[in-house]
Scaffold this active site. Structure first.
Site, mmCIF file in Angstrom:
data_model
loop_
_atom_site.group_PDB
_atom_site.id
_atom_site.type_symbol
_atom_site.label_atom_id
_atom_site.label_comp_id
_atom_site.label_asym_id
_atom_site.label_seq_id
_atom_site.Cartn_x
_atom_site.Cartn_y
_atom_site.Cartn_z
ATOM 1 N N CYS A 167 0.808 -1.224 0.000
ATOM 2 C CA CYS A 167 0.000 0.000 0.000
ATOM 3 C C CYS A 167 0.841 1.274 0.000
ATOM 4 C CB CYS A 167 -0.935 -0.005 1.200
ATOM 5 S SG CYS A 167 -1.935 -1.505 1.300
ATOM 6 N N HIS A 299 -2.681 7.614 6.333
ATOM 7 C CA HIS A 299 -2.941 6.328 5.685
ATOM 8 C C HIS A 299 -4.323 5.838 6.077
ATOM 9 C CE1 HIS A 299 -2.157 2.669 3.618
ATOM 10 N NE2 HIS A 299 -2.106 1.923 4.704
ATOM 11 N N HIS A 333 -9.925 1.801 0.215
ATOM 12 C CA HIS A 333 -8.479 1.588 0.252
ATOM 13 C C HIS A 333 -8.050 1.058 -1.109
ATOM 14 C CE1 HIS A 333 -4.520 0.739 1.301
ATOM 15 N NE2 HIS A 333 -4.666 -0.061 2.350
#
Length: 774
Positions: A167, A299, A333
């Site tokens: 990620c 994040h 996400h």
């Protein structure tokens, strides 16, 4: 001797942005949706997600191949990327045909690009229908496939990097892209990334119990994430080119930082130290104090482990005053695409003097710090210096510092100083075992260790599965076969100096692989497509990410400096050498590895990389191999200060590709180019080369391309050429690093050698080194 030449005083400007995701198929659509507080998290329609903990995601409800003009063989992630690229280039106002191709680079990031195509191949393989797969579709399974397509579209002949650090991928890609500009290696860099929602990705996060049954609301009492898909592209240019062409600067990239948690395969260090290290590294690179940051795009995945750790890190660094939000509440996400889509989102709203809000955040979850979380009703502001955070599996952390609406009109950014790059250790484990001491004998005898499997008709050089008994490696007894090879090689490369890497933020680990661990990938996909996706194997899922080996290396040796994964060991070694040369790190180790399975051999055969044979003594060019390779690079001044031993000096390096899809030109143009560039950087004439370690295996065109390139660069010279991959088998990931290691081991003191060739995706590489200490 250390050099003190100031380098890279040109800032990297973002002059164009493009986005393609369910919330907005353009920047204008995305901005409008976010200003109205809308989200795109809905029940998945493209496949049946009803068996999972949640069927919600931000995903397109249909196949996009009819909507986006592209070749049929391309992966879904590439379709997203092409559309975002077209918008970004149009907005930039650039005519790339007017830019020198060698000054154009591409740097993209992704966690699972190519996985939709991989699923298609896996289903056919499981049904014994692999012969029905178009070989181009096999190329589309590569994480780097989107980069290959974009480099063709923009005609780039500069550096090409695909970063796959889960990620943290596209956040890191933007930072590395800016560094290419800052160190005067490029005038234009196409940066960003893409990822997709697919059944195997959703099954994996379901197996980890990470999905939220409701729309995700990071930092709130509601725990869990919603997956998302899409792509984002930003066009970076040097200040020189921006001024010359009168381009509009949307933002400046001031700096970036990476770190490793060295903690766990999927869960972050709970005190947030790794996140804090990445943020501090980025601020130091940008020469920005914490008090100067006016907004943080966190994040903020919505999971309990991530949100708590990140908020603790932010609280220690910034207190409770800096506005914070997670834009994953809008579009989920998006994994490796998170960094670039969140950067674009932040910049779009900053242009309107707005800050992205935290949707659905009413109360702060127990365990999360009470920060200045942005709400829809109070999100006005005029942000100047922004921080974008992204953290991924394997403990890979990345932070990016941007400046918008800045009153400071100075174009200067902190200058990098240069140092010489030396090699302090190598490790090479092959089918012949540890071959550091015996490679000279093997290369001279031209002995081939591959053996014919009469049942399959393939020849391969398989390595024994190592048994881990040492303290640092014992916890990895159940990890992937290829990762074990890499860890053994890294242990050898670090040797008695491993303490210089442990807990040292100035010591990094860069992994370079083309494919993920094959056996775990097969096992995981079998659990999805031959079983119940809701019961997919949670043990194997984290191992299918390309950065799993790098994460394991970080954990095994407690390496917490710059930690990331680049597709291909040539690109990884060049990036690590840059980090050391420009003193971003005092030292950086590089690891790579390959493993074979019968299924993978069939795939290589279908792709035209390997042929079957009936020969008892197979031709070397037909031999695949398993290996782990590692090399330790360090600043000369650091080694001299501690009286360390040097095995060689890197005096020039270059990597690049041809501007075509995943392959290379038969005339060897890319290799010719990088050989000349590396020799020029080393200030060495072709007739001074002692020997060449050549990698000329792979797709059928590789040998011809290498032969023609060598003829052009070394015309009339009689130079000894060795081919390590013909001895130990061809490893698409480890092949370049194997060639470099063999060059280090076999270059006498004062002599100069080159490791060169192509990797399987068409990356041409050349490393010029001078022998020392022998």
């Amino acid at each position: 001797m250390s050099h003190t030449k100031a380098s890279g005083t040109s800032a990297a400007h973002i002059v164009g942005m493009g986005v393609y995701c369910p919330l907005g198929k353009s920047c204008a659509q995305l901005e409008k949706a976010m200003l109205y507080g809308q989200d795109s998290i809905t029940p998945v329609e493209l496949f049946d997600a009803s068996m999972f903990l949640s069927e919600l995601a931000s995903s397109f409800p249909y196949d996009l191949k009819g909507e986006i003009k592209a070749a049929d063989w391309m992966d879904r992630a590439t379709l997203f990327t092409i559309t975002a690229y077209n918008e970004a280039l149009k907005q930039s106002g650039l005519n790339l045909s007017e830019i020198e191709p060698e000054r154009i680079s591409v740097c993209l990031g992704s966690s699972h690009a190519g996985l939709v195509s991989t699923e298609d191949v896996a289903v056919k393989a499981l049904n014994a229908e692999l012969e029905k797969v178009d070989p181009k579709t096999l190329a589309a399974t590569l994480v780097s496939s989107s980069t290959s397509v974009i480099k063709r579209l923009c005609g780039a002949k500069g550096r090409m990097l695909t970063i796959s650090s889960a990620c943290a991928s596209s956040n890191s890609a933007i930072g590395v892209a800016a560094e290419l500009v800052r160190t005067d290696q490029a005038d234009v860099v196409i940066a960003g990334g893409a990822d997709t929602v697919s059944v195997s990705v959703m099954a994996g996060f379901n197996a980890l119990r990470a999905l939220s049954p409701e729309k995700t609301a990071p930092f709130s009492p509601q725990i869990g994430l919603s997956l998302g898909e899409g792509a984002g592209i930003v066009v970076l240019v040097s200040d020189r080119l921006r001024a010359q062409l009168n381009l509009v600067s949307l933002a400046r990239v001031l700096g970036y930082g990476l770190s490793g948690d060295a903690h766990h395969a999927t869960s972050p260090d709970q005190d947030g130290t790794g996140a804090e290290n990445a943020m501090r590294s980025a601020l130091n690179d940008a020469d920005v104090a914490p008090i100067q940051i006016s907004y943080i795009n966190a994040h903020g995945t919505g999971t309990e482990a991530n949100d708590g750790a990140e908020t603790r890190a932010m609280k220690r660094m910034f207190g409770s005053q800096v506005p914070v939000s997670s834009t994953k509440s809008y579009y989920g996400h998006t994994l490796g695409a998170s960094g670039v889509i969140e950067t674009i989102s932040t910049l779009l709203l900053a242009q309107e003097n707005k800050l992205p809000a935290n949707l659905r955040l009413e109360d702060v979850r127990k365990g999360c710090e009470h920060l200045n979380y942005v709400k829809l009703m109070d999100n006005s502001g005029a942000p100047q210096k922004l921080l974008i955070n992204n953290f991924g599996f394997g403990g890979n952390n990345s932070s990016l510092v941007l400046e918008v609406n800045g009153k400071n009109t100075s174009n200067e950014v902190p200058a990098y100083k240069e140092d010489d790059v030396v090699i302090t250790g190598i490790g090479l484990h092959t089918c012949a075992g540890d071959v550091k001491e015996s490679s000279a004998e093997h290369l001279k005898s031209q002995q081939c260790f591959a053996q014919l499997d009469e049942e399959t008709g393939f020849t391969s050089a398989l390595s024994n599965i190592p048994r881990f008994t040492s303290k640092e490696l014992r916890p990895f007894a159940r990890t992937a076969r290829s990762t074990k090879f890499a860890l053994l090689a890294l242990k050898d490369a670090l040797g008695d100096e491993h303490d210089l890497y442990a807990e040292n933020l100035r010591s990094g680990i860069i992994s370079g692989v083309v494919f993920g661990a094959q056996k775990p990938t097969e096992k995981y996909l079998e659990s999805v497509f031959l079983g119940n996706p809701a019961l997919a194997n949670a043990h194997f899922f984290p191992m299918i990410t390309l950065n799993a080996t790098g994460g394991a290396a970080s954990m095994a040796f407690q390496i917490k400096g710059f930690t990331t994964t680049v597709t291909g060991s040539a690109s990884a070694a060049a990036y690590a050498a840059d980090l050391v040369k420009y003193q971003r790190q005092d030292r950086a180790a590089v690891v790579s590895c390959d493993e074979l399975t019968p299924a993978l051999e069939k795939i290589y055969h279908r792709a035209g990389v390997v042929a079957k044979t009936k020969e008892k003594r197979p031709r070397r060019a037909q031999s695949l191999g398993e290996a782990g390779a590692a090399i330790a690079l360090e600043r000369r001044s650091e080694v001299d200060a501690r009286g360390g031993q040097v095995q060689g000096k890197l005096i020039g390096w270059a990597v690049s590709q041809d501007p075509i899809d995943i392959s290379m030109q038969r005339d060897g143009e890319a290799l010719t180019r990088v050989l000349n560039k590396a020799l020029s950087a080393a200030n060495v004439a072709a007739d001074n080369i002692h020997q060449i370690m050549l990698l000329d295996q792979g797709p059928s065109v590789t040998k011809s391309a290498c032969s023609k390139a060598l003829a052009k660069v070394f015309s009339g010279e009689s130079i000894q050429i060795y081919r390590p991959a013909q001895i130990y088998g061809y490893g698409p990931s480890s092949g370049p690093l194997m060639a470099l290691n063999c060059a280090v081991a076999n270059t006498p003191n004062g002599k100069i050698s080159i490791a060169a060739g192509y990797d399987v995706v068409g990356e041409a590489f050349a490393f010029v080194l001078e022998g020392e200490g022998k």
